[in-house]
Design an enzyme around this catalytic site. Structure first.
Site, PDB file in Angstrom:
ATOM      1  N   CYS A  44      36.962  48.435  41.666  1.00 37.84           N
ATOM      2  CA  CYS A  44      36.681  47.151  42.314  1.00 37.84           C
ATOM      3  C   CYS A  44      37.375  46.077  41.492  1.00 37.84           C
ATOM      4  O   CYS A  44      37.065  45.911  40.298  1.00 37.84           O
ATOM      5  CB  CYS A  44      35.177  46.908  42.363  1.00 37.84           C
ATOM      6  SG  CYS A  44      34.682  45.264  42.949  1.00 37.84           S
ATOM      7  N   CYS A  88      42.368  43.965  46.527  1.00 37.22           N
ATOM      8  CA  CYS A  88      41.000  44.461  46.710  1.00 37.22           C
ATOM      9  C   CYS A  88      41.127  45.867  47.246  1.00 37.22           C
ATOM     10  O   CYS A  88      41.932  46.118  48.156  1.00 37.22           O
ATOM     11  CB  CYS A  88      40.228  43.563  47.680  1.00 37.22           C
ATOM     12  SG  CYS A  88      38.609  44.225  48.178  1.00 37.22           S
TER      13      CYS A  88
END
Length: 266
Positions: A75, A185
């Site tokens: 992440c 992302c």
């Protein structure tokens, strides 16, 4: 249990890190994996720094309690918020965080214009600011916060008309004026094919999943923790929502993701 045969823990704010998990499985198919998606608290990119740090610490501790021999923070937001602290907390642990693949995009010939798509927290964070400053002499770098984009992947939508409309609205001001796009992302990696179609064939797409997987393999080998098994490993999916539909969606996304689709590496 031999530490070499313990699983690798992979954590993300939701489903996006499954793209990194698939990259890991491609380069180390004989390893076991535990994937934890914190969908209950997603998205991280719109939360405060303290909230993201707290969630990240708790989720890493959860994976370590299950015997993880190494941790991948799949992440970008959690990496920026907490990986430095995690390395201080667990100095002997093979630990890799993902970050936007800005370096290969910025070092293309001809001073390229690079669009970095990421969560609002990643774009405004110190880690991205430092990364941007490092390469601003080699490229024009544009940060594009994309609030709401990860929600499409969290619901399993990686190609619907509503998603195409949403992405078109984000990208249309930049089409024709950029040389490459960095998917900052891990959720966005599932949209790589669609982003490439909307951006046009001359725009190169970069993400950090493959490099993250290679770095974890290197660290495990350096620590003497690579599994000696020849047979395929297992993948265990867990999710903070504790709902079977989340586990089924995780499995479906794992099967759907195509590491061999490499616009950025050709």
């Amino acid at each position: 249990m031999d530490k070499k045969e313990c699983p690798i823990g992979v954590f993300d704010s939701g489903m996006g890190g499954i793209s990194v998990l698939k990259e890991l499985y491609e380069v180390m198919p004989n390893e076991d994996y535990i994937y934890f998606g914190d969908s209950k608290n997603a998205p991280y990119g719109t939360k405060t720094l303290d909230e993201v740090r707290r969630f990240t610490f708790l989720n890493v501790e959860r994976l370590l309690r299950q015997g993880a021999k190494g941790i991948v923070v799949a992440c970008n937001t959690a990496t920026a918020a907490a990986v430095r602290s995690l390395r201080q907390m667990y100095p002997q642990l093979p630990l890799v965080g993902i970050e936007p693949a800005l370096k290969p995009a910025a070092l293309q010939p001809g001073h390229p214009t690079v669009l970095v798509m990421a969560t609002p927290m990643t774009i405004r964070g110190d880690k991205f600011r430092r990364l941007r400053m490092q390469y601003e002499a080699q490229a024009d770098i544009i940060g594009l916060p994309c609030p709401g984009l990860m929600d499409f992947v969290e619901s399993g939508n990686t190609g619907g008309d509503d998603l195409k409309q949403f992405l078109t609205g984000l990208l249309s001001p930049y089409i024709g004026n950029i040389d490459s796009i960095v998917l900052g992302c891990t959720h966005y990696s599932f949209l790589r094919r669609l982003v490439a179609q909307l951006a046009g064939g001359q725009v190169r797409i970069f993400d950090g999943g493959s490099g993250t997987a290679s770095e974890m393999r290197r660290r495990l080998m350096e620590a003497g923790l690579r599994s000696a098994r020849k047979s395929p490993g297992t993948v265990c999916f867990q999710n903070s929502l504790q709902a079977e539909e989340e586990i089924e969606l995780s499995r479906a996304l794992f099967q759907k993701y195509e590491p061999e689709f490499r616009i950025n590496n050709k």
